[in-house]
Design an enzyme around this catalytic site. Structure first.
Site: not given
Length: 324
Positions: A297-299
């Site tokens: 995902g994002h991180f």
């Protein structure tokens, strides 16, 4: 029986020193790397204290790590030691984030242009005249604005969920775009949920392939800083200012085409904030870029450090000449 026990005891005593000596030979000791020391420093740049992490050889090629929202250089805490064996790594916190100053938003301009100027000032202070940049989330417009200021200084790009194309601003951005369009208090207040614990945790957990790898310390740490008095308004100012990055996308893209910096793209493909639709367009302007869409995902560093760190180190080793 007593004689057998005595024999075994003597054998153990006689072999133990040999085993210890073998594990401590000069040749083997020489191959063991000392732990990397990370320094935590603050520099006053244009009247504001900028905190930064620094590690690696002073004469090594410089790698600048530019963080996203709502975190800080803390997001690079595990990557820094893995790059600092050979590279001089510098990871600043923007004002309002991490350990840098967080001035009153009515007396300080919280904008991506201002951030780029402050990072530029920090790098000048540190004598970094040529550098590779790891850009993520907010770090992308900060880094690309820096590239427009000094295109000759950019040795390479590492792009991780950092946007430079309108295709990458999808459904998640609709409420923010509404605020850009009308600038109203109502639209501003509607974004308050983006600085809550629920959203901060979502950014760390949504789309991750293995939640057991994601430390809860991440969202606890970030949320404590978001909850500081006045910080909500800082973040809402930045949401509004993000609109100023979009008209610069053509200039960012022209920089890619004209300068053709070596580029590694390591992108969490499950990210709803900066989805993979924003990753592929880079290849229009940087056809030689190395693209890796990762199941995370994002991180992404929280989930795929073991995959990303070797990719990044290998890329830098291949593309960055000694002494940059």
């Amino acid at each position: 029986m007593k004689r057998l026990i005595l024999t075994l005891m003597l054998a153990t005593v006689s072999f133990a020193p040999l085993s210890f000596a073998a594990s401590s030979t000069p040749d083997q000791a020489a191959t063991q790397q000392a732990p990397v020391t990370v320094h935590y420093r603050t520099a006053a740049i244009a009247g504001v204290n900028i905190f930064y992490r620094e590690a690696g050889p002073k004469d090594g090629p410089v790698v600048v790590l530019l963080h996203g929202f709502p975190t800080s250089s803390h997001m690079f805490r595990n990557l820094i030691p893995l790059l600092a064996d050979r590279y001089r790594v510098i990871a600043p916190d923007y004002p309002g984030f991490g350990q840098s100053d967080a001035p009153d938003h009515t007396k300080f301009v919280f904008s991506f242009g201002h951030y780029a100027d402050l990072v530029d000032g920090l790098l000048d202070r540190l004598g970094a005249k040529k550098y590779s940049m790891y850009v993520m989330d907010y770090g992308a417009p900060v880094g690309y604005r820096l590239a427009l200021k000094h295109p000759d200084r950019v040795a390479a790009l590492i792009v991780q969920n950092g946007n430079a194309y309108e295709e990458g601003l999808r459904e998640f951005w609709d409420p923010i775009k509404k605020y850009w369009a009308d600038g109203s208090k109502e639209s501003r207040d509607a974004l308050s949920g983006l600085v809550t614990l629920e959203t901060t945790k979502f950014q760390y957990t949504d789309g991750m392939s293995d939640l057991s790898r994601i430390s809860p310390d991440n969202w606890v740490h970030d949320q404590a800083l978001l909850d500081r008095p006045g910080n909500k308004d800082i973040q809402l100012d930045l949401f509004y200012d993000y609109r100023t990055n979009v008209p610069l996308y053509p200039q960012f893209q022209a920089f890619f085409r004209e300068r053709k910096p070596p580029t590694l793209i390591v992108w969490g493909k499950n990210d709803k904030i900066f989805p993979s639709e924003g990753a592929r367009p880079y290849l229009r302007d940087l056809p030689d870029a190395e693209l890796h869409l990762l199941d995370t995902g994002h991180f992404a560093l929280e989930d795929k450090l073991d995959v990303m760190a070797p990719l990044i180190h290998d890329f830098l080793d291949r593309k960055i000449a000694e002494g940059n």
